[in-house]
Design a protein around this motif. Structure first.
Motif, short mmCIF file in Angstrom:
data_model
loop_
_atom_site.label_atom_id
_atom_site.label_comp_id
_atom_site.label_asym_id
_atom_site.label_seq_id
_atom_site.Cartn_x
_atom_site.Cartn_y
_atom_site.Cartn_z
N ILE A 243 4.51 10.65 10.23
CA ILE A 243 4.39 12.11 10.01
C ILE A 243 5.78 12.73 9.82
O ILE A 243 5.97 13.62 8.97
N GLU A 244 6.74 12.23 10.61
CA GLU A 244 8.11 12.74 10.46
C GLU A 244 8.67 12.44 9.08
O GLU A 244 9.43 13.24 8.51
N LYS A 245 8.31 11.26 8.54
CA LYS A 245 8.79 10.90 7.20
C LYS A 245 8.28 11.88 6.14
O LYS A 245 8.95 12.13 5.12
N PHE A 246 7.10 12.43 6.37
CA PHE A 246 6.51 13.35 5.40
C PHE A 246 6.80 14.82 5.73
O PHE A 246 6.37 15.73 5.04
N GLY A 247 7.52 15.03 6.82
CA GLY A 247 7.85 16.40 7.21
C GLY A 247 9.13 16.88 6.56
O GLY A 247 9.77 16.19 5.75
N ASN B 69 8.95 10.52 -0.09
CA ASN B 69 8.26 9.34 0.45
C ASN B 69 6.85 9.10 -0.04
O ASN B 69 6.30 8.02 0.19
N SER B 70 6.24 10.05 -0.70
CA SER B 70 4.83 9.92 -1.06
C SER B 70 4.57 8.77 -2.03
O SER B 70 3.49 8.18 -2.02
N LYS B 71 5.54 8.45 -2.86
CA LYS B 71 5.32 7.38 -3.85
C LYS B 71 5.84 6.02 -3.39
O LYS B 71 5.69 5.02 -4.09
N LYS B 72 6.45 6.00 -2.23
CA LYS B 72 6.97 4.72 -1.71
C LYS B 72 5.86 3.86 -1.14
O LYS B 72 4.80 4.36 -0.72
N SER B 73 6.11 2.54 -1.09
CA SER B 73 5.18 1.65 -0.40
C SER B 73 5.43 1.76 1.09
O SER B 73 6.54 2.13 1.53
N ILE B 74 4.45 1.44 1.88
CA ILE B 74 4.60 1.56 3.33
C ILE B 74 5.65 0.60 3.86
O ILE B 74 6.31 0.87 4.88
N GLN B 75 5.87 -0.50 3.16
CA GLN B 75 6.89 -1.47 3.60
C GLN B 75 8.28 -0.85 3.60
O GLN B 75 9.13 -1.20 4.42
N GLU C 259 0.84 -1.20 0.00
CA GLU C 259 0.00 0.00 0.00
C GLU C 259 0.88 1.25 0.00
O GLU C 259 1.95 1.28 0.62
N LYS C 260 0.43 2.28 -0.69
CA LYS C 260 1.22 3.51 -0.82
C LYS C 260 1.26 4.27 0.50
O LYS C 260 0.25 4.43 1.18
N ALA C 261 2.46 4.75 0.83
CA ALA C 261 2.65 5.49 2.08
C ALA C 261 1.76 6.74 2.13
O ALA C 261 1.25 7.11 3.19
#
Length: 579
Positions: free
Chosen positions: A322-326, A334-340, A286-288
């Motif tokens: 949230i930190e990953k997207f900050g 990170n928006s296009k990465k998979s959650i894995q 699933e997409k992050a």
């Protein structure tokens, strides 16, 4: 006219039907609650599938005749049913409100068979939907006011839905056998049955599991708290009113005890699985970004687990995502990465059966940044849920308080409640054990001659020896008075017993006057008030292990240990024996 109808007609004309009775039993103690009356065709040449027979009767408007014949046959045989047990009669939902049916179950009609309304449970069988719901609910209310029991059959299948339960307010519900089949392998079924079982307890509705066919199904249903059951594994339908066998009743008691122990494993510490909640899960591909947006819209999601084929492979907190997207480039990176790709694979997971005191130790050993993260719980290698630190600490605190409450005030050792749980856990478990009872000989005479304070010193002396001699985390409890218990997680406890006896023999002399030790006895009054000579205190030690014998229930263990204790008490001086 089709062949099935002709066959049905011959059955009805000749009344070639024989009732059989299947016990409905308590899943706590194996006692029979009642019997469901079923029907069999008595003539082989008229053999017909029972379900087909009822379907044919409905198709040709013969349901009334067929069901009436079935009920009469069952009632005729009910004279041999033990009073106090219930007779379950299957009734079509569109017949129960028929005026002829109501007139058929009068007080005088039942007295002819030696029954009253309290003995009868109408088991509403919905082969078709209820045609007149108002009339149906009115009829149910009428019979309940007359003290008949009402059971809704096949809950979880067909028309037996929650609306029927909510509006009819039955006394019992019977879970459909398809819900029971393979329940030990199906998480969804287990959760649904657990929910219905809890609902039944809260609503004061008895829950019965139908169609139990294996011991694994039985064990699982007991662990889920289902109160009653029936099925081929427990007993086949029989022309006579037969209880289940003693072996099956003992098996139920054994599973019930194991279920109790699983909830209170290792004294009063529950297992991690009993504190867990389902938690939120996502698939690895699933997409992050989608998950980030989901968390933005659902503030209650504070963490989630990534699962693949049912197994936990990653864990992440809301803050971490949230930190990953900050930051300046976080979103674009990170928006296009998979959650894995973003979740941590370094997370604490524990087995469902692990006691929470052990879970707590593992949780506190984590790195500081992970210290307050929830713990993932797995069962048979599959994700089960999560346990929060808050729930973990609260449960551990409660366990410690309970331990203090149930400890012996003199020695500080665990008391009877915790001792009983430990004995149940070991006797009914599969791990090696040796359960040893220590009894001080001639303690009462010493207590009477030297004072209660001196007696307390002897008890504390033995408690001290038992603790200091232990080498493998043995459980040590104080039953009360001069009775103690030690439970070892191994078979060979002979050396432990020898050491305890040696230390006690050497140190107990310090609690006597010199002249009594030299004489080898004290002079005191016996229980009849007569002066008597009593030897110096010694130990009688009786132990039972599962090295060569296991016990199906606690009663058989208790009988063996009682005999061995009596044998040891008859010996002179300190003596031990282990089976």
């Amino acid at each position: 006219m089709d062949d099935k109808y002709q066959l049905l007609d011959k059955i009805l004309e000749g009344q070639h039907l024989t009732p059989v009775f299947q016990p409905i039993v308590s899943l706590v103690d194996g006692k029979t609650y009642g019997f469901e009356a079923l029907i069999r065709v008595s003539e082989k040449e008229l053999d017909m599938n029972i379900e087909e027979m009822f379907q044919t009767a409905f198709k040709h408007n013969k349901s009334w005749e067929l069901e009436t014949l079935c009920r009469v046959k069952a009632l005729e045989h009910s004279v041999s049913m033990e009073r106090g047990k219930k007779l379950f009669l299957n009734v079509n939902c569109n017949i129960i409100n028929d005026i002829s049916f109501r007139e058929g179950f009068t007080k005088a009609f039942l007295q002819k068979y030696g029954l009253n309304s309290n003995d009868i449970v109408f088991e509403i069988t919905e082969r078709v939907s209820v045609s007149d719901t108002h009339a149906f609910y009115t009829a149910v209310e009428h019979y309940q006011k007359q003290n008949y029991g009402i059971a809704i059959d096949d809950v979880g299948a067909g028309y037996s839905g929650l609306n029927i339960i909510a509006n009819a307010r039955p006394n019992l519900i019977k879970l459909d056998m398809n819900m029971i089949r393979g329940v030990q392998k199906d998480d969804t079924k287990r959760m649904l049955i657990k929910a219905l079982s809890d609902f039944g307890k809260n609503a004061e509705i008895l829950v019965i599991a139908e169609g139990i066919e294996t011991k694994e199904e039985l064990d699982t249903l007991i662990s889920l708290g289902v109160s009653y059951g029936q099925g081929y594994f427990l007993s086949y339908p029989d022309p006579d009113f037969k209880d289940i066998s003693k072996e099956k009743a003992d098996l139920i008691k054994s599973y019930q005890a194991r279920s109790y122990i699983r909830m209170n494993k290792t004294s009063i510490y529950p297992m991690a699985g009993y504190l867990s909640r389902s938690g939120h899960t996502f698939f690895p591909d699933e997409k992050a970004l989608r998950i980030y947006e989901t968390l933005q819209n659902h503030p209650s999601i504070t963490e989630f687990t990534v699962t693949e084929e049912g197994a936990a492979i990653g864990f992440m907190t809301r803050t971490a995502l949230i930190e990953k997207f900050g930051g300046r480039y976080g979103f674009s990176l990170n928006s296009k990465k998979s959650i894995q790709q973003l979740t941590s694979k370094n997370f604490l997971s524990v087995n469902y059966d692990m006691p929470i005191n052990q879970v707590s130790k593992l949780a506190m050993q984590r790195q500081y940044e992970q210290l307050y993260n929830p713990i993932v719980v797995e069962r048979e290698g599959k994700y089960w849920g999560i346990v929060t630190i808050k729930d973990l600490l609260e449960a551990c605190t409660k366990a410690e308080v309970d331990t203090a409450m149930h400890s012996n005030p003199l020695t500080g050792l665990p008391g009877n409640l915790i001792i009983d749980q430990e004995i149940l856990y070991h006797v009914l478990g599969d791990a090696p054990y040796c359960i040893i009872y220590f009894d001080i000989d001639n303690f009462k005479s010493y207590n009477d001659a030297y004072s209660f304070q001196s007696g307390d010193m002897m008890l504390m002396l033995l408690a001290d020896i038992l603790k200091n001699t232990a080498v493998k985390s043995e459980f040590i409890g104080h039953i009360g008075g001069d009775d103690f218990i030690v439970i070892c997680d191994y078979h060979e406890a002979e050396n432990y017993c020898k050491e305890v006896i040696d230390h006690f023999t050497n140190r107990v002399a310090s609690l006597y006057h010199k002249e009594d030790i030299e004489r080898g006895y004290i002079v005191s009054k016996n229980r009849r008030g007569l002066t008597e000579e009593f030897p110096i205190a010694s130990l009688s030690v009786a132990g039972i292990s599962n090295r060569t014998k296991t016990y199906p229930n606690i009663d058989s263990f208790s009988a063996d240990i009682a005999k061995l204790k009596k044998k040891c008490k008859r010996q002179t001086g300190s003596y031990y024996e282990i089976y």
